[in-house]
Design a protein around this motif. Structure first.
Motif, mmCIF file in Angstrom:
data_model
loop_
_atom_site.group_PDB
_atom_site.id
_atom_site.type_symbol
_atom_site.label_atom_id
_atom_site.label_comp_id
_atom_site.label_asym_id
_atom_site.label_seq_id
_atom_site.Cartn_x
_atom_site.Cartn_y
_atom_site.Cartn_z
ATOM 1 N N GLY A 34 0.763 -0.908 0.169
ATOM 2 C CA GLY A 34 -0.363 0.563 0.171
ATOM 3 C C GLY A 34 0.778 1.100 0.030
ATOM 4 O O GLY A 34 0.884 2.198 -0.719
ATOM 5 N N CYS A 35 2.125 1.223 0.637
ATOM 6 C CA CYS A 35 2.591 2.655 0.789
ATOM 7 C C CYS A 35 3.781 2.623 -0.745
ATOM 8 O O CYS A 35 3.736 3.808 -0.867
ATOM 9 C CB CYS A 35 3.805 2.299 2.319
ATOM 10 S SG CYS A 35 3.460 2.105 3.332
ATOM 11 N N GLU A 36 4.026 1.539 -1.401
ATOM 12 C CA GLU A 36 4.206 1.563 -2.878
ATOM 13 C C GLU A 36 3.506 2.157 -3.648
ATOM 14 O O GLU A 36 3.744 3.087 -4.301
ATOM 15 C CB GLU A 36 4.984 0.367 -3.098
ATOM 16 C CG GLU A 36 6.081 -0.645 -2.274
ATOM 17 C CD GLU A 36 6.636 -2.085 -2.954
ATOM 18 O OE1 GLU A 36 5.777 -2.697 -3.726
ATOM 19 O OE2 GLU A 36 7.598 -2.512 -2.177
ATOM 20 N N GLY A 87 6.286 -11.417 4.232
ATOM 21 C CA GLY A 87 5.586 -12.267 4.509
ATOM 22 C C GLY A 87 4.304 -12.293 3.611
ATOM 23 O O GLY A 87 3.616 -13.732 3.843
ATOM 24 N N ARG A 88 3.701 -10.903 3.561
ATOM 25 C CA ARG A 88 2.348 -11.232 3.514
ATOM 26 C C ARG A 88 1.248 -11.003 4.330
ATOM 27 O O ARG A 88 0.035 -11.510 4.323
ATOM 28 C CB ARG A 88 1.904 -11.039 2.291
ATOM 29 C CG ARG A 88 2.955 -11.039 1.649
ATOM 30 C CD ARG A 88 2.336 -9.796 0.336
ATOM 31 N NE ARG A 88 1.662 -10.570 -0.590
ATOM 32 C CZ ARG A 88 0.943 -8.821 -1.362
ATOM 33 N NH1 ARG A 88 1.625 -7.711 -0.554
ATOM 34 N NH2 ARG A 88 -0.249 -8.755 -2.061
ATOM 35 N N SER A 89 1.700 -11.531 5.899
ATOM 36 C CA SER A 89 1.045 -11.683 6.887
ATOM 37 C C SER A 89 2.088 -11.550 8.217
ATOM 38 O O SER A 89 2.902 -11.252 7.933
ATOM 39 C CB SER A 89 0.609 -13.497 6.808
ATOM 40 O OG SER A 89 2.139 -14.035 7.091
ATOM 41 N N GLY A 90 1.388 -10.796 9.074
ATOM 42 C CA GLY A 90 2.200 -10.981 10.712
ATOM 43 C C GLY A 90 1.452 -10.771 11.086
ATOM 44 O O GLY A 90 0.187 -10.999 11.625
ATOM 45 N N ARG A 91 1.856 -9.424 12.822
ATOM 46 C CA ARG A 91 1.609 -9.254 13.732
ATOM 47 C C ARG A 91 1.436 -8.199 14.219
ATOM 48 O O ARG A 91 2.598 -7.669 14.450
ATOM 49 C CB ARG A 91 1.643 -10.086 14.909
ATOM 50 C CG ARG A 91 1.108 -10.098 16.447
ATOM 51 C CD ARG A 91 1.920 -10.677 17.737
ATOM 52 N NE ARG A 91 1.101 -11.019 18.333
ATOM 53 C CZ ARG A 91 1.514 -10.842 19.999
ATOM 54 N NH1 ARG A 91 2.019 -12.055 19.583
ATOM 55 N NH2 ARG A 91 1.230 -10.719 21.309
ATOM 56 N N ILE A 92 0.025 -7.183 13.644
ATOM 57 C CA ILE A 92 0.410 -5.798 14.674
ATOM 58 C C ILE A 92 1.646 -5.569 16.237
ATOM 59 O O ILE A 92 0.951 -6.177 17.016
ATOM 60 C CB ILE A 92 -0.635 -4.860 14.964
ATOM 61 C CG1 ILE A 92 -1.514 -4.352 13.696
ATOM 62 C CG2 ILE A 92 -0.723 -3.452 15.543
ATOM 63 C CD1 ILE A 92 -0.556 -4.391 12.590
ATOM 64 N N GLU A 133 -3.771 -9.790 14.230
ATOM 65 C CA GLU A 133 -3.152 -10.510 12.851
ATOM 66 C C GLU A 133 -3.517 -9.534 12.407
ATOM 67 O O GLU A 133 -5.023 -8.965 11.545
ATOM 68 C CB GLU A 133 -3.381 -11.919 13.324
ATOM 69 C CG GLU A 133 -3.102 -12.639 14.155
ATOM 70 C CD GLU A 133 -3.761 -14.045 15.236
ATOM 71 O OE1 GLU A 133 -4.202 -15.049 13.724
ATOM 72 O OE2 GLU A 133 -3.318 -14.748 15.332
ATOM 73 N N PHE A 134 -1.956 -10.046 10.379
ATOM 74 C CA PHE A 134 -2.445 -9.240 9.346
ATOM 75 C C PHE A 134 -3.053 -10.382 8.576
ATOM 76 O O PHE A 134 -1.789 -11.231 7.991
ATOM 77 C CB PHE A 134 -2.185 -7.727 9.377
ATOM 78 C CG PHE A 134 -0.710 -7.662 9.632
ATOM 79 C CD1 PHE A 134 -0.485 -7.659 8.296
ATOM 80 C CD2 PHE A 134 -0.284 -7.538 10.199
ATOM 81 C CE1 PHE A 134 0.915 -7.919 8.109
ATOM 82 C CE2 PHE A 134 1.328 -7.456 9.961
ATOM 83 C CZ PHE A 134 2.077 -7.578 9.058
ATOM 84 N N VAL A 135 -3.170 -10.131 7.727
ATOM 85 C CA VAL A 135 -3.044 -10.971 5.638
ATOM 86 C C VAL A 135 -3.263 -9.482 5.142
ATOM 87 O O VAL A 135 -3.754 -8.730 4.947
ATOM 88 C CB VAL A 135 -3.649 -11.278 5.860
ATOM 89 C CG1 VAL A 135 -3.519 -12.753 6.482
ATOM 90 C CG2 VAL A 135 -5.385 -11.621 5.537
ATOM 91 N N VAL A 136 -1.717 -9.238 4.069
ATOM 92 C CA VAL A 136 -2.444 -8.644 2.866
ATOM 93 C C VAL A 136 -2.743 -9.191 1.348
ATOM 94 O O VAL A 136 -2.001 -10.403 1.176
ATOM 95 C CB VAL A 136 -0.400 -8.147 2.971
ATOM 96 C CG1 VAL A 136 -0.666 -7.167 1.240
ATOM 97 C CG2 VAL A 136 -0.418 -7.263 4.008
ATOM 98 N N ALA A 186 -7.837 -3.571 -4.042
ATOM 99 C CA ALA A 186 -6.748 -2.037 -3.691
ATOM 100 C C ALA A 186 -5.551 -2.525 -3.427
ATOM 101 O O ALA A 186 -4.918 -3.857 -2.934
ATOM 102 C CB ALA A 186 -6.801 -1.627 -2.625
ATOM 103 N N PRO A 187 -4.828 -2.096 -3.929
ATOM 104 C CA PRO A 187 -3.119 -2.895 -4.167
ATOM 105 C C PRO A 187 -2.482 -2.867 -2.088
ATOM 106 O O PRO A 187 -2.966 -1.553 -1.529
ATOM 107 C CB PRO A 187 -2.592 -1.869 -5.036
ATOM 108 C CG PRO A 187 -3.546 -1.062 -5.302
ATOM 109 C CD PRO A 187 -4.289 -0.744 -4.917
ATOM 110 N N GLY A 188 -2.045 -4.217 -2.152
ATOM 111 C CA GLY A 188 -1.558 -4.001 -0.920
ATOM 112 C C GLY A 188 -2.601 -4.077 0.535
ATOM 113 O O GLY A 188 -2.688 -3.214 1.841
ATOM 114 N N HIS A 189 -4.368 -4.487 0.425
ATOM 115 C CA HIS A 189 -5.377 -4.467 1.168
ATOM 116 C C HIS A 189 -5.090 -5.726 2.148
ATOM 117 O O HIS A 189 -4.616 -6.318 2.408
ATOM 118 C CB HIS A 189 -6.618 -5.111 0.161
ATOM 119 C CG HIS A 189 -7.846 -4.550 1.152
ATOM 120 N ND1 HIS A 189 -8.014 -4.756 1.950
ATOM 121 C CD2 HIS A 189 -9.005 -3.922 0.835
ATOM 122 C CE1 HIS A 189 -9.436 -5.164 2.640
ATOM 123 N NE2 HIS A 189 -9.466 -3.774 1.638
#
Length: 276
Positions: free
Chosen positions: A94-96, A133-138, A146-149, A154-157
């Motif tokens: 998303g930042c990119e 890794g397109r996933s992780g933890r805040i 937890e999150f996934v990308v 949208a790009p990087g949702h």
């Protein structure tokens, strides 16, 4: 968050999670309470709503310690000085996307067109999460998030899940108001959206008790949550087949912009089928 939050519908959805709904397209802000403040997801939208949200956070939680934008669209990138100087994050992708020439200025122009008194200079001031890794933890002092990308919508949702609370924050997906809105500028709009839905479903698994879409009503309970996914999958199946699409969200009273988005997606699908 108290019920006087800018006169918007507000509901406590779990022990540590709240939602506040803007009058702009029923957009949901999510507040997750921690031990020393709160995490804020997608604060918005109108200036008076942000001001009241900031006041309620100070009263209820002391301060906002961290904020996350679920994806790089203007209504999910807003901020106000009243919310403080908490670090604000989005996915690396998303930042990119926002760093591409003209992207951020275009988002700010869209915001000003819809909310003329918004603080455009603060819109989109986000840093990248560690999501190689397109996933992780805040990382924060509060309930595990937890999150996934993915690139659906949208790009990087980002999709976020609070497992202790059973709360899935879906961003602009799984809405009872909006059909799936594909990113038609993407590499594989339909495949990306399928991938996004599948990642959200895997993230939550059978632990999900509450689903919060970016826009629309909150879904509670396994049956309602499964119905959200099934309805979006049925829409994607119909779209992939070139229609017809039978979806109540496109029925009488559907906003013109939503119908236009659907028609554009259908035209894209027909072109893709004919050229494939």
């Amino acid at each position: 968050v108290a019920a006087r939050l800018s006169r918007c519908p507000v509901e406590r959805i779990s022990d540590h999670c709240w939602t506040a709904t803007s009058r702009f397209c029923r957009m949901n802000t999510v507040v997750v309470a921690g031990s020393d403040g709160c995490l804020l997801v997608d604060p918005g939208v109108h200036t008076d709503e942000l001001a009241t949200l900031a006041a309620e956070i100070r009263e209820r939680f002391g301060r906002c310690v961290l904020a996350v934008s679920s994806h790089p669209h203007w209504d999910h990138l807003l901020w106000s000085t009243g919310l403080g100087a908490a670090p604000r994050f989005a996915s690396g992708r998303g930042c990119e996307f926002l760093a591409e020439p003209g992207r951020l200025s275009a988002c700010r122009a869209e915001a000003v067109a819809e909310v003329p008194d918004c603080d455009a200079a603060l819109l989109g001031v986000v840093s990248s999460l560690r999501d190689e890794g397109r996933s992780g933890r805040i990382e924060w002092d509060g309930p595990r998030v937890e999150f996934v990308v993915h690139d659906g919508h949208a790009p990087g949702h980002l999709g976020l899940f609070v497992p202790e609370e059973g709360v899935l924050i879906a961003g602009d997906m799984c809405s009872d108001d909006e059909v799936p809105l594909l990113d038609l500028a993407g590499r594989d709009p339909l495949g990306d959206y399928w991938d996004g839905l599948n990642k959200l479903a895997r993230l939550a698994g059978d632990r999900c008790e509450v689903l919060v879409p970016g826009h629309g009503g909150v879904a509670c309970g396994g049956a309602e949550i499964r119905a959200r996914f099934e309805r979006d999958r049925a829409y994607l199946d119909s779209l992939a087949a070139g229609g017809p699409v039978a979806d109540a969200r496109l029925g009488e009273g559907a906003p013109g912009w939503l119908v236009a988005e659907h028609e554009a997606a259908m035209a894209w699908s027909v072109r893709s089928r004919s050229s494939g």
